[in-house]
Design an enzyme around this catalytic site. Sequence first.
Site, PDB file in Angstrom:
ATOM      1  CG  ASP A  79     118.725 133.865  76.148  1.00 51.30           C
ATOM      2  OD1 ASP A  79     117.772 134.205  76.755  1.00 51.30           O
ATOM      3  OD2 ASP A  79     118.925 134.422  74.955  1.00 51.30           O
ATOM      4  CE  LYS A 108     117.544 137.589  77.299  1.00 51.58           C
ATOM      5  NZ  LYS A 108     116.458 136.786  76.050  1.00 51.58           N
ATOM      6  CD  GLU A 178     115.560 141.574  70.537  1.00 52.82           C
ATOM      7  OE1 GLU A 178     115.316 140.897  71.425  1.00 52.82           O
ATOM      8  OE2 GLU A 178     116.069 141.460  69.381  1.00 52.82           O
TER       9      GLU A 178
HETATM   10  O1  KIV Z   1     120.104 136.297  72.897  1.00 49.36           O
HETATM   11  C1  KIV Z   1     120.364 137.348  73.100  1.00 49.36           C
HETATM   12  O2  KIV Z   1     121.206 137.939  72.889  1.00 49.36           O
HETATM   13  C2  KIV Z   1     119.436 138.271  73.414  1.00 49.36           C
HETATM   14  C3  KIV Z   1     119.708 139.617  73.379  1.00 49.36           C
HETATM   15  C4  KIV Z   1     119.455 140.253  72.243  1.00 49.36           C
HETATM   16  C5  KIV Z   1     118.705 140.390  74.633  1.00 49.36           C
HETATM   17  O3  KIV Z   1     118.421 137.802  73.916  1.00 49.36           O
END
Ligand code: KIV
Length: 289
Positions: A79, A108, A178
């Site tokens: 992320d 992401k 989400e």
């Molecule tokens: O940070 C995270 O775990 C997420 C998920 C909830 C999709 O973005």
Amino acid sequence: MKTLLEKKEKRERIVMITAYDTITARLVDEAGVDVILVGDSLGMVLLGYSSTLQVTMDDMVRHVAAVARAEPRAMIVGDMPFMSYEASVSEAVHNAGKLLAAGADAVKIEGGGESYGDVIRALRRAGIPVMAHVGLTPQRYKLLGGYRLMGKTASEALEVIRDAIAAEEEGAFAVVIEFTAWEVAKTITEKLSIPTICIGSGPYCDGQVLVVHDALGLTPNPPPFTKQYANLAETIRGAVEQYAREVREGVFPDEKRYWGMKKGEYGKLIDMLENGKEHRNHFRLKYNK
Ligand code: KIV
């Protein structure tokens, strides 16, 4: 990416779950998940922050590297934390590169093609696969007015759908949806040829994702759309209570769990301590003589 696309085509559901450390990554991989997300949710579930806004690139690099050391068969998605891609495209590329260097297969970003099309395009040009994230984007919870269901009205639903469609057009390989109304997620899933992976947006998606601490029953107040598949909080509390009891009662460690010196050596040691120079030195030091 090809495997995930094939799964969408064959209507086989994609399983994604978060993990932030080597042991958990190994376990979820052994359980057969398709994608491991090193989510910035680690800020809340691991580090005790009240939101994901405090999570840094250093945090993400450290935890992506920890997951990569498990050498999972599953794809690792790292992320991009708050303020690692919003300010400029070049910063986004550099930061995404750090996650790939740490072992991620893809990154992401919270946003789709309408909001971050330039970032998706630049990352793709740099050879970095991007997963988009539409609907509730927790890094923007202040602007959105809290962690709330998105797309309850037709106009808001249209905004989310457009953001997802544009994500595919700009080159994202998958989209997380989400906490939207299920109709929004269903529409997006039908319109896109890349996979959709949902959390709190209903069953009409190509896959689902959960935060591992929620699924294992480790978080005290999980979001209403998660499901608890185990109660590890209870298991851990019970195990540690038993350990504490056994230490206090002298039950632990039992004789199978400690080891002694070679035969005869303890006697020699006592002798040395009582008659040898070690004893005199100790005496001298102790009484400063
Ligand atoms: O940070 C995270 O775990 C997420 C998920 C909830 C999709 O973005």
